[in-house]
Design an enzyme around this catalytic site. Structure first.
Site, PDB file in Angstrom:
ATOM      1  N   HIS A  10       9.390  -2.653  -1.883  1.00  0.00           N
ATOM      2  CA  HIS A  10       8.529  -3.711  -1.360  1.00  0.00           C
ATOM      3  C   HIS A  10       7.068  -3.268  -1.532  1.00  0.00           C
ATOM      4  O   HIS A  10       6.778  -2.075  -1.635  1.00  0.00           O
ATOM      5  CB  HIS A  10       8.819  -3.952   0.116  1.00  0.00           C
ATOM      6  N   GLU A  57       4.560  -3.075   0.539  1.00  0.00           N
ATOM      7  CA  GLU A  57       4.074  -2.144   1.557  1.00  0.00           C
ATOM      8  C   GLU A  57       4.619  -0.743   1.326  1.00  0.00           C
ATOM      9  O   GLU A  57       3.893   0.247   1.464  1.00  0.00           O
ATOM     10  CB  GLU A  57       4.466  -2.619   2.964  1.00  0.00           C
ATOM     11  N   CYS A  63       8.584  -6.798   6.582  1.00  0.00           N
ATOM     12  CA  CYS A  63       9.970  -6.861   7.034  1.00  0.00           C
ATOM     13  C   CYS A  63      10.242  -5.687   7.978  1.00  0.00           C
ATOM     14  O   CYS A  63       9.381  -4.835   8.198  1.00  0.00           O
ATOM     15  CB  CYS A  63      10.919  -6.821   5.833  1.00  0.00           C
ATOM     16  N   CYS A 112       9.694  -2.278   6.218  1.00  0.00           N
ATOM     17  CA  CYS A 112       8.278  -1.976   6.000  1.00  0.00           C
ATOM     18  C   CYS A 112       7.555  -1.723   7.318  1.00  0.00           C
ATOM     19  O   CYS A 112       6.712  -0.829   7.403  1.00  0.00           O
ATOM     20  CB  CYS A 112       7.619  -3.104   5.220  1.00  0.00           C
TER      21      CYS A 112
END
Length: 176
Positions: free
Chosen positions: A72, A74, A103, A106
Site C-alpha cells: 500500500h 503508506e 486501512c 497501514c
C-alpha cells in the site's frame, strides 16, 4: 442508488478544512494516487513530511505491479524511511498524508513508526461505495481512528479532506 447507499451518504463523515501546508502535501499524495492507477495499481498515494516541512518519503500503491498485498502507498512510504536514521521524536513530529484513509494494516504501521499526525483524503466509507460488493475488494471495516485511539501515544488524525480531488482517481478504478 439503493436505499443502503442512501443511508450511507447520510452518515458519511464531514469534510475537514485544511490549511495551505496540509492542502499542498495532501495534493502531492493525490498525484501519487493517479500515478499508481496509471501503472495498473489501486489508486492510492502517500507523502511523509517532517515537522520542518521536508518531504521525507513519497510513494504510490504498487501491489498489482509487485504482487505484494502489503504494498500500500503508506507502507511503501514508511519502508522508504528505513535506514534514514530518523529518531522516534523526529517521526513523532512528522505527518503522513494519504490520498485515502489508511486501512487497518497501514494504521498499525503508522502507529509502530511513531508518526504523530495523519491527514487523509477520501474516507473508508466513501471508498466502499467505489469498491462495491465484490468480495475481493472488501476491507476490514475498522476506521484508522479506532487504531489510533488504542495508541499509548497521541496520533492526530484529520480527514476526510479534499474529497473531490481525492475521489477523482477512484472513478472507474474499481470496476467489476
Amino acid at each position: 442508488m439503493n436505499s443502503s447507499n442512501s443511508n450511507l451518504h447520510s452518515t458519511l463523515p464531514e469534510e475537514a478544512t485544511l490549511d495551505e501546508r496540509d492542502g499542498r502535501y495532501l495534493r502531492k499524495a493525490i498525484v501519487w494516487s493517479h500515478a499508481a492507477r496509471r501503472r495498473g495499481n489501486r489508486p492510492f498515494g502517500s507523502v511523509i513530511v517532517s515537522a520542518a516541512g521536508e518531504v521525507l518519503a513519497e510513494a504510490a500503491n504498487s501491489n498489482t505491479e509487485t504482487g505484494d498485498c502489503t504494498a500500500h502507498a503508506e507502507m511503501n512510504a514508511l519502508r522508504a524511511l528505513a535506514g534514514r536514521g530518523l529518531t522516534r521524536d523526529e517521526l513523532a513530529g512528522a505527518t503522513i498524508y494519504a490520498s485515502g484513509e489508511p486501512c487497518v494494516m497501514c494504521a498499525g504501521a503508522i502507529f509502530w513508526s511513531n508518526i504523530g499526525r495523519v491527514v487523509f483524503g477520501i474516507d473508508a466509507e466513501r471508498l466502499r461505495v467505489f469498491r462495491g460488493e465484490r468480495q475481493d475488494q472488501r476491507d476490514a471495516e475498522l476506521s484508522c481512528r479506532d487504531v489510533f485511539r488504542a495508541s499509548p501515544h497521541p496520533i492526530e488524525c484529520i480527514g476526510p479532506a479534499l474529497l473531490d480531488e481525492a475521489s477523482a482517481a477512484h472513478d472507474g478504478a474499481w470496476a467489476s
